[in-house]
Design a protein around this motif. Structure first.
Motif, PDB file in Angstrom:
ATOM      1  N   TYR A 183       0.812  -1.229   0.000  1.00 30.90           N
ATOM      2  CA  TYR A 183       0.000   0.000   0.000  1.00 30.90           C
ATOM      3  C   TYR A 183       0.844   1.277   0.000  1.00 30.90           C
ATOM      4  CZ  TYR A 183       0.841   0.463   5.020  1.00 30.90           C
ATOM      5  OH  TYR A 183       1.433   0.617   6.239  1.00 30.90           O
ATOM      6  N   LEU A 184       2.154   1.157   0.233  1.00 29.31           N
ATOM      7  CA  LEU A 184       3.033   2.337   0.155  1.00 29.31           C
ATOM      8  C   LEU A 184       3.910   2.304  -1.095  1.00 29.31           C
ATOM      9  CD1 LEU A 184       4.349   2.474   3.856  1.00 29.31           C
ATOM     10  CD2 LEU A 184       2.581   3.918   2.836  1.00 29.31           C
ATOM     11  N   ALA A 234      -4.989   6.015   5.149  1.00 27.09           N
ATOM     12  CA  ALA A 234      -4.524   7.404   5.265  1.00 27.09           C
ATOM     13  C   ALA A 234      -3.139   7.551   4.633  1.00 27.09           C
ATOM     14  CB  ALA A 234      -4.496   7.826   6.734  1.00 27.09           C
ATOM     15  N   GLN A 235      -2.300   6.526   4.804  1.00 27.73           N
ATOM     16  CA  GLN A 235      -0.941   6.605   4.262  1.00 27.73           C
ATOM     17  C   GLN A 235      -0.928   6.528   2.737  1.00 27.73           C
ATOM     18  OE1 GLN A 235       1.268   3.703   6.835  1.00 27.73           O
ATOM     19  NE2 GLN A 235       2.066   5.603   7.691  1.00 27.73           N
ATOM     20  N   VAL A 237      -3.305   7.479   0.841  1.00 28.59           N
ATOM     21  CA  VAL A 237      -3.863   8.764   0.405  1.00 28.59           C
ATOM     22  C   VAL A 237      -2.791   9.859   0.455  1.00 28.59           C
ATOM     23  CG1 VAL A 237      -5.516  10.589   1.008  1.00 28.59           C
ATOM     24  CG2 VAL A 237      -6.263   8.201   0.961  1.00 28.59           C
ATOM     25  N   ALA A 238      -1.994   9.881   1.532  1.00 25.26           N
ATOM     26  CA  ALA A 238      -0.942  10.903   1.660  1.00 25.26           C
ATOM     27  C   ALA A 238       0.009  10.834   0.475  1.00 25.26           C
ATOM     28  CB  ALA A 238      -0.172  10.716   2.966  1.00 25.26           C
ATOM     29  N   LEU A 239       0.331   9.621   0.031  1.00 25.69           N
ATOM     30  CA  LEU A 239       1.280   9.475  -1.076  1.00 25.69           C
ATOM     31  C   LEU A 239       0.641   9.875  -2.405  1.00 25.69           C
ATOM     32  CD1 LEU A 239       3.059   6.175   0.007  1.00 25.69           C
ATOM     33  CD2 LEU A 239       3.890   8.517   0.230  1.00 25.69           C
ATOM     34  N   ASN A 242       0.610  13.598  -2.432  1.00 24.76           N
ATOM     35  CA  ASN A 242       1.965  14.069  -2.661  1.00 24.76           C
ATOM     36  C   ASN A 242       2.300  14.029  -4.161  1.00 24.76           C
ATOM     37  OD1 ASN A 242       4.533  14.890  -1.570  1.00 24.76           O
ATOM     38  ND2 ASN A 242       5.298  12.856  -2.104  1.00 24.76           N
ATOM     39  N   ILE A 251     -10.633  14.608   1.066  1.00 24.50           N
ATOM     40  CA  ILE A 251     -11.047  13.969   2.327  1.00 24.50           C
ATOM     41  C   ILE A 251     -11.037  12.453   2.142  1.00 24.50           C
ATOM     42  CG2 ILE A 251     -13.555  13.833   1.917  1.00 24.50           C
ATOM     43  CD1 ILE A 251     -13.920  14.954   4.810  1.00 24.50           C
ATOM     44  N   VAL A 252     -10.839  11.733   3.238  1.00 26.75           N
ATOM     45  CA  VAL A 252     -11.038  10.279   3.231  1.00 26.75           C
ATOM     46  C   VAL A 252     -12.430  10.017   3.787  1.00 26.75           C
ATOM     47  CG1 VAL A 252     -10.252   8.051   4.112  1.00 26.75           C
ATOM     48  CG2 VAL A 252      -8.582   9.850   3.599  1.00 26.75           C
TER      49      VAL A 252
ATOM     50  N   ASP B  10     -15.350  17.928   8.708  1.00 25.34           N
ATOM     51  CA  ASP B  10     -14.393  18.968   8.340  1.00 25.34           C
ATOM     52  C   ASP B  10     -13.948  18.725   6.904  1.00 25.34           C
ATOM     53  OD1 ASP B  10     -12.390  20.767   7.970  1.00 25.34           O
ATOM     54  OD2 ASP B  10     -11.069  19.978   9.524  1.00 25.34           O
ATOM     55  N   LEU B  11     -14.445  19.542   5.995  1.00 26.36           N
ATOM     56  CA  LEU B  11     -14.151  19.355   4.572  1.00 26.36           C
ATOM     57  C   LEU B  11     -12.827  19.992   4.173  1.00 26.36           C
ATOM     58  CD1 LEU B  11     -17.737  20.100   3.236  1.00 26.36           C
ATOM     59  CD2 LEU B  11     -16.634  17.862   3.305  1.00 26.36           C
ATOM     60  N   LEU B 184       1.315  17.650   6.116  1.00 26.29           N
ATOM     61  CA  LEU B 184       1.639  17.014   4.824  1.00 26.29           C
ATOM     62  C   LEU B 184       2.598  17.877   4.008  1.00 26.29           C
ATOM     63  CD1 LEU B 184      -1.946  15.861   3.671  1.00 26.29           C
ATOM     64  CD2 LEU B 184      -0.153  14.423   4.653  1.00 26.29           C
ATOM     65  N   ASN B 231      -4.501   9.131  12.243  1.00 25.37           N
ATOM     66  CA  ASN B 231      -4.466   9.105  10.776  1.00 25.37           C
ATOM     67  C   ASN B 231      -3.508  10.147  10.226  1.00 25.37           C
ATOM     68  OD1 ASN B 231      -6.202   6.998  10.232  1.00 25.37           O
ATOM     69  ND2 ASN B 231      -8.012   8.297  10.297  1.00 25.37           N
ATOM     70  N   ALA B 234      -0.016   8.965  10.758  1.00 19.47           N
ATOM     71  CA  ALA B 234       0.297   7.931   9.768  1.00 19.47           C
ATOM     72  C   ALA B 234       0.650   8.570   8.427  1.00 19.47           C
ATOM     73  CB  ALA B 234      -0.882   6.977   9.614  1.00 19.47           C
ATOM     74  N   GLN B 235      -0.028   9.656   8.090  1.00 22.74           N
ATOM     75  CA  GLN B 235       0.230  10.310   6.807  1.00 22.74           C
ATOM     76  C   GLN B 235       1.589  11.003   6.783  1.00 22.74           C
ATOM     77  OE1 GLN B 235      -3.578  12.501   6.033  1.00 22.74           O
ATOM     78  NE2 GLN B 235      -3.834  10.827   4.581  1.00 22.74           N
ATOM     79  N   ALA B 238       4.120   8.309   6.349  1.00 27.96           N
ATOM     80  CA  ALA B 238       4.177   7.786   4.969  1.00 27.96           C
ATOM     81  C   ALA B 238       5.052   8.679   4.092  1.00 27.96           C
ATOM     82  CB  ALA B 238       2.772   7.683   4.383  1.00 27.96           C
ATOM     83  N   LEU B 239       4.945   9.989   4.292  1.00 28.34           N
ATOM     84  CA  LEU B 239       5.719  10.917   3.461  1.00 28.34           C
ATOM     85  C   LEU B 239       7.199  10.896   3.840  1.00 28.34           C
ATOM     86  CD1 LEU B 239       3.208  13.898   3.215  1.00 28.34           C
ATOM     87  CD2 LEU B 239       3.681  12.134   1.518  1.00 28.34           C
ATOM     88  N   ASN B 242       8.592   7.775   2.350  1.00 30.08           N
ATOM     89  CA  ASN B 242       8.716   7.975   0.907  1.00 30.08           C
ATOM     90  C   ASN B 242       9.994   8.753   0.573  1.00 30.08           C
ATOM     91  OD1 ASN B 242       7.539   7.777  -1.748  1.00 30.08           O
ATOM     92  ND2 ASN B 242       7.140   9.977  -1.610  1.00 30.08           N
TER      93      ASN B 242
END
Lengths: 358, 358
Positions: A183-184, A234-235, A237-239, A242, A251-252, B10-11, B184, B231, B234-235, B238-239, B242
Motif C-alpha cells: 500500500y506504500l 490514510a498513508q 492517500v498521503a502518497l 503528494n 477527504i477520506v 471537516d471538509l 503534509l 491518521n 500515519a500520513q 508515509a511521506l 517515501n
C-alpha cells in the motif's frame, strides 16, 4: 511506563525461511469474491452473512444463521437487481483472473518460477479448492497476496483464517508465507494517480474538483480491536496527494455501511451532502482501497452515490476506475513478492534445482 | 445508505473572510507549555491535571480536583527531578520564542505584515494574556497556529477552547481564523528527513536501524470520538518513509501513557521490548509529532526509554531531534499562513491600507 504486551506487535519483520525454491511456492491472490452470475447471488450472500468473522450480529452467534437467512431472503432480490445493473453478476472472477495472468507474465519476465492462482472467500474458487489445488501441485509454501491493499481482519484476515482452516483439514504440511504489503509502493500509488488523471478531459484542471478518497467502511469495533486499516488507507492517500501535489479540497470517507452498528465516519454520502451544502459542484471519487471494480464501485458509487449527489446539487460527479491490471500495480505486486523471496543463487537457472539443499 | 450527520464533517475548506489586512492579524503559536523553572512545576501540573478536556479521571468531574491534587503532590517531586535532568525546567518557552522569531523573519522577508506571538495552555503566556495582548494591539483577527502538527481535541482543540473562552470574557469582538495544517507539507516532512540523517555518522547506513516513529499517545476514547490524530500521524510518516525510500523496518508507536485508561497501541516501550526479543540491535526513534524538544523527548525517550532499551538488549539507541527552527519547518508554517491569507492586491504596500474596503 505502563506494562505492555509484546505478543501482538507486528514489527513488519516479514522474514521468510531462506533458500525457498520458486518451484515450491504457490502465490494466491485473495479476495472475498462475488457471484459470477445472478443465479449465484443467494449462495454467495448466504456464505458472506454467515461469516461471524466478518459480520457480527448484535445478539449472539446462535442467532447468526437466522439473521443471515433473513438478510438473504429479504435483500436477495434487491441485490440481484444491483448485479443486473452492472452486467448480471460480479466482474470479480474475470477481473482477478486477468490480474493473476498479468502478474504471472511479470514474474516470468523476471525469471521467477512461482505458480499462481487466486482464491475467494465466499464464491468459487473457495479456500478448500485453493488448498486442494496447492496440494495437487505438490507446493510446500503458500504465499497469500491480498487484493485488499490495506490490512483488516475483516478482509485479508478472514481470507487467511479460512485458508488456514482448509489447510488444517486437507494439507496440514503446507507452510504459509507472510502476506506482503504494497500500500506504500510508489508504483501502486502511481496507479491511482494515473486513474485520477484519466478522468480529466483535455483542458480541465483537477484543482476544480473536490477529491473524495472513498474506502469500504467497517464497524468501529474492528478499529477498537487494532485494525491498521484506516491508518494504512490514510498513508496511501498521503502518497497519492503528494504525487498529485494536492494541498486542499480532499477527504477520506467511508462507504457501504449497513446494519445497526456504529460504522467508521465520515460517510461518503455525508461528505457529498456537506459538499453540496457548501456549494462545491465538482467531485471526483477515488476508490482508494479497491483494486477491482465491482458492485461497490460500479453500482454503489457510480450509480447510487452519483444519483444522490446530483440530487443534492453536485453538478459534475466522476469516479476514477479501479487499478485492475494497471502495469504499476502489477509491478508493485511482483516487487513485494521478490522482496519477500529474493532470488536464491542456488536456483538461478529456471526450473533446475541445485542438488545442494543447505 | 445510512443516514449521516453532515454537521461535524471537516471538509478542509478553510475559507477565511477575504480582504483581510495583514496589520489586522495576530498569529499565535500554540503549545501546552511547560514549567520555565523548577519552581513552576507544581503550578504547571496543577493547571494541567485540572483540565477535564485533557485528562478525564475515571470517576467524575467532581473528584477531578482531588485527583489533580494527589497527582501533583505525589508525582511533583519525581517531575521536578525529571526537569532537573534536562536543565532545571522546560525548554519550551525559549524554544517557542525562537520559532516565533524565525517565523516573523520569514514572513517579513515575504513582505507580510502580520504580528506574531505565542500562547501556552498551562504556563505563561496563558490564554488570557494572549487575548489581552491581541486586544491591546488592536488586532481584529487571531490566527491560531498549533505547534501540534496533528490535530487532536486534547492539544490544538484544548488550546483553541481556552483561547476562545478567554476572548469571550476579554475581547468578544475578536474573530478566530481557521487553524492551518502543515503535517503534509513537503518542507515539514523534509525537516524530519534531515533530522534522521543528522543521527548518522559518516559511513553508517540507515538501513541498519529499525525506525520507531514515536508519537505522544492518547487514551482511546479520543479516537472513538473522532480525533484525526493517528491518521494524520500515519500520513506524515508515509511521506517521511517515501522521502527516505524506506520500505521496511519501521513502525508507528505511542509513548507517555499514564493512568488506568486504555491508551493507543503499540506502546513505544512494547515495541522496544519486541525488537530486542527479535534480535534487532540498532534503533532510531523519530519523535514525529514533536516540533519542540521537551520533557517527552529529552527525558522520556532519550533517557528513560534509552535505559530500558539498553537493558532489554538493544545495543545502539538513538533519537532524532525535534524540528525547532529547521528552515523547512518555518517555511512550511509561512506557506500555510499565506495559503489561508493570500496577499491582497489592496494591501500590497506594506503598512499602507487601501482606502477602499469592499
Amino acid at each position: 511506563m505502563k506494562n505492555s504486551n509484546t505478543e501482538n506487535i507486528d514489527l513488519g519483520l516479514n522474514r521468510s525461511p531462506s533458500g525457498i525454491a520458486d518451484e515450491d511456492v504457490m502465490v494466491a491472490l485473495l479476495n472475498m469474491g462475488g457471484p459470477k452470475t445472478n443465479a449465484d447471488v443467494r449462495a454467495f450472500q448466504s456464505r458472506l452473512f454467515n461469516d461471524t468473522r466478518l459480520i457480527r450480529f448484535p445478539l449472539s452467534k446462535i442467532l447468526q444463521p437466522l439473521f443471515a437467512w433473513a438478510l438473504v431472503t429479504f435483500r436477495g432480490k434487491a441485490s440481484e437487481e444491483r448485479y443486473q445493473l452492472i452486467g448480471g453478476g460480479s466482474p470479480l472472477f474475470s477481473s482477478t483472473q486477468a490480474q493473476t495472468e498479468a502478474l504471472r507474465r511479470e514474474l516470468k519476465k523476471r525469471g521467477r518460477g512461482f505458480s499462481l492462482t487466486f482464491s475467494f472467500n465466499y464464491s468459487e474458487p473457495l479456500p478448500e479448492q485453493t488448498i486442494a489445488e496447492t496440494k495437487q501441485a505438490n507446493k510446500k509454501y503458500l504465499l497469500p497476496l491480498s487484493m485488499y491493499p490495506h490490512y483488516s481482519s475483516a478482509t485479508t484476515g478472514s481470507n487467511l483464517y479460512y485458508l488456514k482452516k482448509a489447510a488444517e483439514g486437507i494439507y496440514p504440511q503446507l507452510q504459509f508465507l507472510p502476506t506482503p504489503l504494497y500500500y506504500l509502493h510508489p508504483d501502486y500509488i502511481q496507479g491511482f494517480v494515473d486513474r485520477v488523471h484519466e478522468q480529466l478531459k483535455p483542458g480541465e484542471s483537477l484543482d476544480d474538483f473536490y477529491l473524495i478518497f472513498s474506502a469500504h467502511g467497517l464497524p468501529v469495533y474492528f478499529i477498537m480491536e487494532g485494525d491498521p486499516y484506516p491508518n494504512q488507507i490514510a498513508q496511501s492517500v498521503a502518497l497519492v496527494l503528494n504525487q498529485l501535489k494536492r494541498k486542499d479540497k480532499w477527504i477520506v470517507a467511508y462507504q457501504s455501511a449497513v446494519g445497526p452498528m456504529k460504522w467508521m465516519t465520515p460517510s461518503t454520502e455525508g461528505v457529498l451532502r456537506a459538499l453540496a451544502k457548501q456549494g462545491m459542484t465538482k467531485v471526483l471519487v477515488v476508490p482508494i482501497a479497491f483494486v477491482n471494480d465491482h458492485i461497490e464501485t460500479l453500482c454503489e458509487i457510480n450509480m447510487e452515490y452519483k444519483e444522490f449527489a446530483l440530487k443534492e446539487g453536485i453538478k459534475d460527479f466522476r469516479m476514477s476506475r479501479a487499478l485492475e491490471t494497471h502495469p504499476g500495480f502489477i509491478k508493485a505486486l511482483a516487487d513485494v513478492i521478490e522482496a519477500l523471496l529474493p532470488k536464491s543463487e542456488k536456483f538461478q537457472v529456471s526450473g533446475v534445482k541445485s542438488p545442494v539443499n543447505t
